[in-house]
Design an enzyme around this catalytic site. Structure first.
Site, PDB file in Angstrom:
ATOM      1  N   SER A 139       0.324  -4.904  -4.488  1.00 58.06           N
ATOM      2  CA  SER A 139       0.626  -3.524  -4.097  1.00 58.06           C
ATOM      3  C   SER A 139       2.088  -3.412  -3.694  1.00 58.06           C
ATOM      4  O   SER A 139       2.743  -4.421  -3.358  1.00 58.06           O
ATOM      5  CB  SER A 139      -0.266  -3.121  -2.909  1.00 58.06           C
ATOM      6  OG  SER A 139       0.148  -1.887  -2.352  1.00 58.06           O
ATOM      7  N   TYR A 152      -4.271  -4.371   5.568  1.00 60.04           N
ATOM      8  CA  TYR A 152      -4.327  -4.389   4.101  1.00 60.04           C
ATOM      9  C   TYR A 152      -2.982  -4.855   3.551  1.00 60.04           C
ATOM     10  O   TYR A 152      -2.924  -5.679   2.634  1.00 60.04           O
ATOM     11  CB  TYR A 152      -4.672  -2.997   3.582  1.00 60.04           C
ATOM     12  CG  TYR A 152      -4.567  -2.828   2.083  1.00 60.04           C
ATOM     13  CD1 TYR A 152      -5.612  -3.199   1.250  1.00 60.04           C
ATOM     14  CD2 TYR A 152      -3.423  -2.272   1.513  1.00 60.04           C
ATOM     15  CE1 TYR A 152      -5.519  -3.032  -0.127  1.00 60.04           C
ATOM     16  CE2 TYR A 152      -3.319  -2.102   0.140  1.00 60.04           C
ATOM     17  CZ  TYR A 152      -4.369  -2.480  -0.673  1.00 60.04           C
ATOM     18  OH  TYR A 152      -4.274  -2.309  -2.037  1.00 60.04           O
TER      19      TYR A 152
END
Length: 249
Positions: A139, A152
């Site tokens: 990400s 996360y």
């Protein structure tokens, strides 16, 4: 690497980026297997996609992973591409959340440990193929943490580091290429609760990945991730502020 006539396993392939990647790659003449925990979702996805198989498996459960490996060895022994796409995210403010540690453990289990486990178990099979690849989906927050998804972000940073180490480790003595897909926020069910007006489509991410496979572009920094990466290299503290749209004091 070639993007046709492969046998490809995509975890979390029932929706979002995994689904769109499965769609593109199945259209290019590959055999695609999608996995996930929800059989109903997987079945619907496979029916919609056509030349796609599905296997129900939770990548965080050792029994499911072992059963998945045995099924792959039995029915898809020519598997040469693994795409680690399954993910988990919790939105919270790390300084205020009483469940921060619990969230972190669960996210790390899905987004990092499960990837290491499945990849390790499939590497012997991948190494037997003339050409093979591991694709890890990290990400934009692997470089700069998002304040609404702090743990996360940490799990994706760990995945980024592991992916680089795996690529270097396999570079000399293996035919396995290691790619990392680093999208910004994507307009999927996975990210529906993350506030943003700049989400891109999962189709755009999948298309960028396929182009990168064809050109052996190992770090696939999609859309705004490329600019953030440049900021990170030049001034990491600025990258965090830019990602979170904060003014520098």
């Amino acid at each position: 690497m070639k993007t046709s006539k492969n046998t490809i396993l995509i975890t979390g392939g029932g929706s979002g980026i995994g689904f769109e990647t499965a769609k593109l790659l199945s259209q290019k003449g590959n055999t695609v297997i999608i996995t996930g925990r929800n059989e109903e979702k997987l079945k619907a996805a496979a029916q919609q996609l056509g030349n796609v198989h599905y296997i129900v498996a939770d990548v965080t459960k050792e029994g499911d992973v072992n059963a998945l490996i045995e099924r792959i060895k039995k029915d898809f022994s020519d598997l040469n591409v693994l795409m680690n796409n399954a993910g988990l995210v919790y939105l919270h403010k790390v300084s205020e959340s009483p469940n921060a540690a619990t969230f972190a453990r669960e996210e790390m289990e899905t987004n990092y440990f499960a990837v290491v486990n499945l990849t390790t178990k499939l590497l012997p099979l991948l190494n037997k193929q003339p050409e093979a690849a591991v694709i890890n989906v990290s990400s934009i927050v692997a470089f700069a943490p998002g304040l609404s998804l702090p743990t996360y972000s940490a799990s994706k940073a760990a995945l980024h580091s592991y992916t680089q180490a795996l690529r270097l480790s396999l570079a000399k003595d293996s035919n396995v290429k290691v790619f990392e897909l680093m999208p910004p926020l994507v307009d999927t069910e996975f990210a529906k609760d993350i506030p943003s007006d700049t989400k891109i489509s999962p189709q755009e991410v999948a298309e960028d990945l396929v182009r990168s496979l064809e050109t052996n572009n190992y770090e696939v920094r999609v859309a705004s991730t490329e600019q953030l990466y440049s900021n990170f290299l030049s001034q990491s503290d600025k990258a965090v502020l830019v990602l979170n749209r904060l003014e520098q004091n």
